[in-house]
Design a protein around this motif. Structure first.
Motif, PDB file in Angstrom:
ATOM      1  N   GLY A   4       6.418   0.518  -2.584  1.00  0.00           N
ATOM      2  CA  GLY A   4       7.785   1.005  -2.461  1.00  0.00           C
ATOM      3  C   GLY A   4       8.721   0.377  -3.470  1.00  0.00           C
ATOM      4  O   GLY A   4       9.735   0.971  -3.848  1.00  0.00           O
ATOM      5  N   ASN A   5       8.408  -0.836  -3.923  1.00  0.00           N
ATOM      6  CA  ASN A   5       9.263  -1.479  -4.921  1.00  0.00           C
ATOM      7  C   ASN A   5       9.096  -0.865  -6.304  1.00  0.00           C
ATOM      8  O   ASN A   5      10.036  -0.852  -7.103  1.00  0.00           O
ATOM      9  CB  ASN A   5       8.962  -2.975  -4.974  1.00  0.00           C
ATOM     10  CG  ASN A   5       9.296  -3.664  -3.667  1.00  0.00           C
ATOM     11  OD1 ASN A   5      10.158  -3.206  -2.915  1.00  0.00           O
ATOM     12  ND2 ASN A   5       8.618  -4.766  -3.390  1.00  0.00           N
TER      13      ASN A   5
ATOM     14  N   ASP B 199      11.529   8.160   2.164  1.00  0.00           N
ATOM     15  CA  ASP B 199      11.938   6.788   2.453  1.00  0.00           C
ATOM     16  C   ASP B 199      11.180   5.823   1.537  1.00  0.00           C
ATOM     17  O   ASP B 199      10.202   6.189   0.879  1.00  0.00           O
ATOM     18  CB  ASP B 199      11.666   6.440   3.921  1.00  0.00           C
ATOM     19  CG  ASP B 199      12.430   7.375   4.850  1.00  0.00           C
ATOM     20  OD1 ASP B 199      13.567   7.732   4.489  1.00  0.00           O
ATOM     21  OD2 ASP B 199      11.879   7.732   5.910  1.00  0.00           O
ATOM     22  N   ILE B 200      11.653   4.606   1.518  1.00  0.00           N
ATOM     23  CA  ILE B 200      11.058   3.553   0.699  1.00  0.00           C
ATOM     24  C   ILE B 200      10.164   2.701   1.577  1.00  0.00           C
ATOM     25  O   ILE B 200      10.596   2.209   2.629  1.00  0.00           O
ATOM     26  CB  ILE B 200      12.148   2.688   0.044  1.00  0.00           C
ATOM     27  CG1 ILE B 200      13.047   3.553  -0.851  1.00  0.00           C
ATOM     28  CG2 ILE B 200      11.531   1.566  -0.783  1.00  0.00           C
ATOM     29  CD1 ILE B 200      14.192   2.781  -1.487  1.00  0.00           C
ATOM     30  N   ALA B 201       8.925   2.545   1.154  1.00  0.00           N
ATOM     31  CA  ALA B 201       8.008   1.690   1.900  1.00  0.00           C
ATOM     32  C   ALA B 201       8.329   0.230   1.626  1.00  0.00           C
ATOM     33  O   ALA B 201       8.694  -0.146   0.508  1.00  0.00           O
ATOM     34  CB  ALA B 201       6.565   2.008   1.491  1.00  0.00           C
ATOM     35  N   HIS B 202       8.196  -0.597   2.636  1.00  0.00           N
ATOM     36  CA  HIS B 202       8.530  -2.018   2.529  1.00  0.00           C
ATOM     37  C   HIS B 202       7.315  -2.789   2.040  1.00  0.00           C
ATOM     38  O   HIS B 202       6.782  -3.680   2.740  1.00  0.00           O
ATOM     39  CB  HIS B 202       9.020  -2.547   3.892  1.00  0.00           C
ATOM     40  CG  HIS B 202      10.222  -1.822   4.416  1.00  0.00           C
ATOM     41  ND1 HIS B 202      11.504  -2.013   3.924  1.00  0.00           N
ATOM     42  CD2 HIS B 202      10.339  -0.859   5.381  1.00  0.00           C
ATOM     43  CE1 HIS B 202      12.350  -1.232   4.561  1.00  0.00           C
ATOM     44  NE2 HIS B 202      11.673  -0.511   5.465  1.00  0.00           N
ATOM     45  N   ASP B 203       6.868  -2.473   0.859  1.00  0.00           N
ATOM     46  CA  ASP B 203       5.740  -3.175   0.255  1.00  0.00           C
ATOM     47  C   ASP B 203       5.876  -3.087  -1.263  1.00  0.00           C
ATOM     48  O   ASP B 203       6.892  -2.623  -1.792  1.00  0.00           O
ATOM     49  CB  ASP B 203       4.408  -2.611   0.748  1.00  0.00           C
ATOM     50  CG  ASP B 203       4.324  -1.099   0.561  1.00  0.00           C
ATOM     51  OD1 ASP B 203       5.250  -0.527  -0.037  1.00  0.00           O
ATOM     52  OD2 ASP B 203       3.341  -0.500   1.031  1.00  0.00           O
ATOM     53  N   CYS B 204       4.840  -3.519  -1.965  1.00  0.00           N
ATOM     54  CA  CYS B 204       4.864  -3.491  -3.435  1.00  0.00           C
ATOM     55  C   CYS B 204       4.905  -2.058  -3.964  1.00  0.00           C
ATOM     56  O   CYS B 204       5.536  -1.789  -4.995  1.00  0.00           O
ATOM     57  CB  CYS B 204       3.648  -4.233  -3.986  1.00  0.00           C
ATOM     58  SG  CYS B 204       3.585  -4.312  -5.786  1.00  0.00           S
TER      59      CYS B 204
ATOM     60  N   ARG C 101       8.951   6.814  11.939  1.00  0.00           N
ATOM     61  CA  ARG C 101       8.297   6.003  10.917  1.00  0.00           C
ATOM     62  C   ARG C 101       8.695   6.507   9.527  1.00  0.00           C
ATOM     63  O   ARG C 101       8.642   7.711   9.261  1.00  0.00           O
ATOM     64  CB  ARG C 101       6.783   6.076  11.079  1.00  0.00           C
ATOM     65  CG  ARG C 101       6.313   5.520  12.408  1.00  0.00           C
ATOM     66  CD  ARG C 101       4.813   5.539  12.510  1.00  0.00           C
ATOM     67  NE  ARG C 101       4.349   5.001  13.773  1.00  0.00           N
ATOM     68  CZ  ARG C 101       3.072   4.877  14.114  1.00  0.00           C
ATOM     69  NH1 ARG C 101       2.143   5.291  13.275  1.00  0.00           N
ATOM     70  NH2 ARG C 101       2.749   4.353  15.272  1.00  0.00           N
ATOM     71  N   PRO C 102       9.087   5.615   8.661  1.00  0.00           N
ATOM     72  CA  PRO C 102       9.451   6.056   7.294  1.00  0.00           C
ATOM     73  C   PRO C 102       8.205   6.460   6.503  1.00  0.00           C
ATOM     74  O   PRO C 102       7.165   5.795   6.556  1.00  0.00           O
ATOM     75  CB  PRO C 102      10.125   4.821   6.700  1.00  0.00           C
ATOM     76  CG  PRO C 102       9.551   3.663   7.455  1.00  0.00           C
ATOM     77  CD  PRO C 102       9.258   4.168   8.841  1.00  0.00           C
TER      78      PRO C 102
END
Length: 263
Positions: free
Chosen positions: A40-41, A33-38, A27-28
C-alpha cells in the motif's frame, strides 16, 4: 463459541453469528483503499468512480449517431426517417492522370526488325564471347612461390609461444642513429646490422643496384624502429606508455603476417 456436542444434543441449530473472524467492519480493498503494508505504501490506489459499468455511460451525449445525422443526406419530404432525398455528395473526378495506354513507351517507327537468316534465329549467338587477352596466360603464373608460409615464433616446452616481431623496436631516450651512407637521421623504419645503420632509401637503392653492398650482405640487416610511437621518455630513462599493449600486439601480429608476402 458453543460446542458441537451441545448443538447436537439440543436438536436445534442456532443462527450463525454476525461476527466473522472477530469483526463485522468493512474491510478495505486495494483498488479504492490503501493497504496498511509495504504494498500500500508503494502502489497508489485507483481514484474516481470504482463501480462504473457498461450501462453507466452517457450515450445520449457522446455517440456516433450524431455524426450520422450531421453528415448523411436526410429526407426533405417527410416520407420516412432518413429517406435520403437530399442531394448526395459526389467525388470530383481527377483528370490530371495519364491514360492506361500512356504508361507503355511508344516504339512505333523507332525499332526496325530484321529478317532472321534461319528460322527462329537458330544461327544467332547465344553467349557473348569474352576476350581471352583480358586475363594472364598459362605461362604468366609464378610457380616458384614459397608455399605454407608461417609466422616466426619462439616455442618452449611447456611454456607460452612468443611471436618474433618483423620490426624490432629500440627503446632509447633519444634516437641518435644516423645512416652510414647519407649521414642523415632515418625517418620511420630503418635497417641495422650490428652497429651499421642504413635508412630505408639507401637500403632500397643498394638492394636494387648493389652499388655499395651486395644483396647477400644486405640480407643480414634487420628492420628496426624507435619507440616514439609507444613510449615517451622526455630525455630520461623513464618511459610513459602512449599505446595500450593490446594495440601494440595486434600491430605486431599484422606486421609479422604481411612480412611473409612483402618485405
Amino acid at each position: 463459541m458453543e460446542n458441537f456436542s451441545d448443538i447436537y444434543l439440543s436438536g436445534e441449530e442456532k443462527p450463525p453469528s454476525n461476527i466473522v473472524f472477530g469483526t463485522t467492519q468493512n474491510r478495505p480493498t486495494f483498488p479504492t483503499d490503501i493497504a496498511h503494508d509495504c504494498f500500500g505504501n508503494t502502489q497508489t490506489p485507483i481514484r474516481g468512480v470504482p463501480g462504473i459499468g457498461p450501462g453507466s455511460y452517457n450515450n445520449e451525449e457522446k455517440t456516433t449517431f450524431r455524426y450520422v445525422l450531421d453528415h448523411q443526406p436526410m429526407s426533405r419530404r417527410g416520407y420516412t426517417f432518413n429517406a435520403r432525398t437530399e442531394q448526395r455528395k459526389t467525388f470530383v473526378p481527377k483528370a490530371d492522370v495519364p491514360s492506361p495506354d500512356a504508361y507503355q513507351p511508344d516504339h512505333s517507327g523507332k525499332m526496325s526488325t530484321k529478317r532472321a537468316f534461319k528460322p527462329f534465329s537458330a544461327a544467332a549467338q547465344r553467349f557473348s564471347r569474352s576476350n581471352s587477352a583480358d586475363g594472364p596466360g598459362p605461362g604468366n603464373y609464378e610457380l616458384d612461390v614459397q608455399q605454407n608460409r608461417h609466422v616466426h615464433q619462439l616455442h618452449a616446452f611447456g611454456g607460452r609461444v612468443k611471436l618474433i616481431p618483423a620490426v624490432k623496436t629500440k627503446c632509447m631516450p633519444i634516437n641518435t642513429d644516423k645512416c652510414m651512407l647519407c649521414q642523415q637521421p632515418p625517418q620511420g623504419d630503418y635497417y641495422q646490422y650490428r652497429n651499421e645503420i642504413l635508412c630505408a632509401k639507401c637500403f632500397d637503392f643498394n638492394w636494387q643496384f648493389q652499388e655499395k653492398f651486395k644483396r647477400s650482405y644486405l640480407q643480414a640487416f634487420q628492420k628496426v624502429r624507435d619507440c616514439s610511437l609507444i613510449h615517451e621518455h622526455s630525455g630520461t630513462q623513464a618511459k610513459i606508455q602512449l599505446t595500450e599493449d593490446r594495440v601494440t600486439k595486434k600491430l605486431q601480429r599484422k606486421e609479422a603476417y604481411l612480412s611473409l608476402y612483402w618485405s
